[in-house]
Scaffold this active site. Sequence first.
Site, PDB file in Angstrom:
ATOM      1  N   ARG A 195       0.772  -1.256  -0.064  1.00  0.00           N
ATOM      2  CA  ARG A 195      -0.099   0.137   0.116  1.00  0.00           C
ATOM      3  C   ARG A 195       0.712   1.492   0.139  1.00  0.00           C
ATOM      4  NH1 ARG A 195      -2.346   3.266   3.878  1.00  0.00           N
ATOM      5  NH2 ARG A 195      -4.461   4.162   3.251  1.00  0.00           N
ATOM      6  N   ARG A 240     -24.552   7.301   2.117  1.00  0.00           N
ATOM      7  CA  ARG A 240     -24.863   5.802   2.350  1.00  0.00           C
ATOM      8  C   ARG A 240     -25.569   5.485   3.700  1.00  0.00           C
ATOM      9  NH1 ARG A 240     -18.862   3.890   0.003  1.00  0.00           N
ATOM     10  NH2 ARG A 240     -19.471   3.214  -1.983  1.00  0.00           N
ATOM     11  N   HIS A 262     -12.226   8.602   5.028  1.00  0.00           N
ATOM     12  CA  HIS A 262     -12.986   7.849   4.303  1.00  0.00           C
ATOM     13  C   HIS A 262     -12.337   6.455   4.142  1.00  0.00           C
ATOM     14  CE1 HIS A 262     -14.999   6.433   0.691  1.00  0.00           C
ATOM     15  NE2 HIS A 262     -14.146   6.613  -0.115  1.00  0.00           N
TER      16      HIS A 262
END
Length: 314
Positions: free
Chosen positions: A88, A151, A175
């Site tokens: 990552r 959402r 997020h």
Amino acid sequence: MARSSVGIIGTGNVGIAAAYAIFQRQLASEIVLVDKNRQRAEGEAMDLMHGQPLVGRVTVRAADYDALAGCQVIVITAGVNQKPGESRLDLLNRNAAVFREVAAELDRHAPDAVLVIATNPVDILTQVMQQLSRRPTRRVIGTGTMLDTSRFRSLLGDWYQVNPRSVHAYILGEHGDSEVPIWSGAMIGGLSVMQHVINGQRFDPEAMETLFQRVRTAAFDIISRKGYTNTAIGLVIAYLVRVILEDQRSVLPVSVNPEGDYGQRDVCFSVPCVIGAHGVEYRLAPEVDSAERRGLEASAGVLRDSLRQMTIAD
């Protein structure tokens, strides 16, 4: 419609979903698509232009960075995909390199535009762009938890059987996995969902935790079925673009530097902000309970750990 121009850098799934939403709503007079794959951008522009008789006169064209000079808002969805076996951190560093190039081009050709960052991880890359660009940080906004909040409100609307537009509740922070639902401020019709029976429904902590987990895993659930997410984030981007172009001064949970709010600074994550033509007009810091504040502190810590390991500038 007043003359306005929006640039979109990156014509992948998210960039084109945003372009389609902006086009379909006629939010701008012109949409400029920029992508290293010029043919892809040209094809997408042609495809949208053929819908003009059904939508209205909106010019869509593929171009290079210099064509962004007249844009009031520029959306950045560009980024590199993770390679097999790549960490990552390596991916983050490669995306930082992409943003270094983009920032230089945008500072040269569109120094006054408001930048909307949508590339993931959006909080980290918003911080990267704020550091790389010479424009005021108020003009660099990440989409942050706007999608998570949408959402959240959608599922709460379903639970309470009300229009989601009547639900006022936020997901704040990262997020990502450390995002924080602000239950203490969740309201429907001016009533706290934690303290009142609404439409026959009491606040059920176990059910609400399950509902939040559905929010947090939504991207994974969608990707496992269709391979990517694009439609809802495209709508989020179009909504944010409209707020900026129309100088609405709407309150949205976007990724910015909190500059001391909730005890956090030097990291970007989502807090409610008033958004207008110049980007962030000012930040709001609604009261949160002690558990939510600890969650926001932990969320900032997760993002800060990633930033410490990155190579942002040469």
